[in-house]
Write an enzyme that holds these catalytic residues in place. Structure first.
Site: not given
Length: 445
Positions: A185, A270
């Site tokens: 990511k 996140y």
């Protein structure tokens, strides 16, 4: 431990706050049920009593009876790794800090995955790393050698760990080589790139998983279970913050072409993904602000700090923040009608700590469940391996990464315009909770 609580641990297999606090995690459920229950859960036939210290083979693992008394939590069973030759082979593409410091060492704790190939732009570094991990010289590739990697039958999965701006081209190359893909990511630099990656993998008939390690980590999973269980009432507000300092101006994360942005896509993601995973919902609107110091050479191309607010269909409001200019802090707080759940070091590689405040009779009680920490990278590696072995959709597929890309673009737009930006579910996904995610993970894994 009271007699009632001990009886709960012996008889109740499902997750509840009482079990979570007493046993540490759902992963201990099998141990809490005792040896017979554990063996049956693993498909082993009930048999004679197991020797106290030598154990016995049941199914594909060795099991021991619980040697502790009721005053202590039962120990978990010993690991049951697959034989090395039967594990799913991974090629690691990119040998930067994350690969060398976290991912490759994590294979030592993985049970279903093993490293079998490396791809790097630094031959000297690649050869050294290959020797360290027992990878043969002919399984070391340059970035222009996808055809050679394609011909390696040991490689089943390619793990893309290059800078964000290279993810799309690497994923397309891996798909063209007929390899399943695990991609770090953020998924890409834009939602358009993410869509191209999903399409390429779909057309090639390979799986695409995005490496959202926190969705596999035990403490984060415990927070999701607690929040969704309603044990402490309805979730009303969430706070998520992920911040750290950054120094070297020449680092790729500070170059827009390679990073796509600054703190938001790197560490703010996140917070965004964590809140979405916690609720299982998709936000309906976003608001945002960006703050970047003037005349700082580190932030000529990308932002330093972002604050954003997400509003969800259930009425939950999530306040999120991220920064490259603050002392390291990684916190997640869930405020409910009857309690407060806090996860410290929520988005860190290790060191998570869970605390729960709630009413207990006439007073407020604060609990700190002691869960068994597990290597997040090993967990996601094994999940991808299991998806390949059993032909399952990953829990965090490409659609999960695409939705985050769309939402981050909305956050940037909201910050630029000062307006509230409306968003919603990803088109073409299923209705209900976890619309962009694959099947739920099994408890204890």
């Amino acid at each position: 431990m009271s007699e009632d609580r001990s009886e709960d641990l012996r008889k109740t297999p499902h997750l509840s706050r009482r079990i979570l606090l007493a046993a540490g995690s759902a992963g201990l459920t099998g141990a809490a049920l005792g040896l017979a229950g554990r063996a049956q859960a693993q498909g082993a036939p009930p048999g004679p009593s197991v020797p106290a210290d030598t154990g016995a083979v049941q199914g594909e693992r060795v099991v021991f009876p619980n040697w502790r008394d009721a005053g202590d939590a039962p120990p978990p069973p010993p690991p049951a790794p697959m034989p090395p030759g039967e594990r799913v082979g991974f090629a690691i593409v990119g040998l930067g800090r994350l690969s060398l410091e976290e991912i490759l060492p994590a294979f030592g704790e993985a049970k279903k995955a093993r490293p079998v190939a490396l791809m790097s732009g630094s031959p000297e570094k690649a050869r050294l790393t290959a020797r360290q991990y027992g990878i043969p010289d002919d399984a070391v590739y340059g970035y222009d050698q996808w055809d050679r990697l394609k011909a390696n039958p040991a490689v089943k999965v390619v793990y893309i760990v290059t800078p964000n701006g290279l993810h799309r081209d690497n994923v397309l190359a891996a798909a063209a080589a007929g390899k399943h893909v695990l991609c770090e990511k953020p998924m890409a630099n834009s939602s358009a790139e993410a869509r191209a990656m999903i399409d390429a993998c779909r057309q090639a008939g390979v799986k695409l998983m995005i490496a959202y390690r926190c969705q596999y980590e035990p403490f984060n999973r415990a927070v999701v279970r607690l929040a969704r269980s309603g044990e402490f009432g309805r979730v009303k507000m969430i706070e998520a913050f992920n911040g750290q300092t950054t120094a070297l101006p020449e680092q790729w994360r500070l170059r827009r072409a390679l990073a796509g942005g600054g703190a938001l896509p790197d560490i703010g993601l996140y917070c965004l993904n964590g809140v979405r995973a916690l609720l299982g919902e998709e936000p309906v609107s976003v608001q945002a602000q960006i703050a970047t110091p003037e005349n700082d050479p580190r932030f000529k191309e990308v932002e330093e700090s972002v604050a954003f607010t997400l509003r969800f269909p259930s009425g939950v409001i999530a306040q999120c923040g991220t920064s490259y200019g603050v002392h390291e802090s990684r916190e997640l707080r869930v405020h409910t009608t009857n309690g407060a759940i806090a996860l410290h070091n929520a988005f860190a590689y290790r060191g998570q700590r869970l605390s729960i405040a709630h009413r207990e009779g006439s007073h407020v009680q604060r609990d700190e469940p002691v869960l068994i920490p597990k290597n997040q990278f090993a967990l996601e590696l094994d999940h991808m391996a299991e998806c390949v072995l059993k032909d399952r959709q990953p829990r965090t597929p490409g659609e999960e990464g695409l939705q985050d890309m769309i939402l981050m673009e909305a956050i940037y737009e909201a910050a630029r315009t000062g307006a509230t930006v409306k968003v919603g579910p990803l088109a073409g996904t299923k209705e209900g909770l976890d619309a962009t995610r694959g099947p739920a993970l099994e408890e204890g894994k």
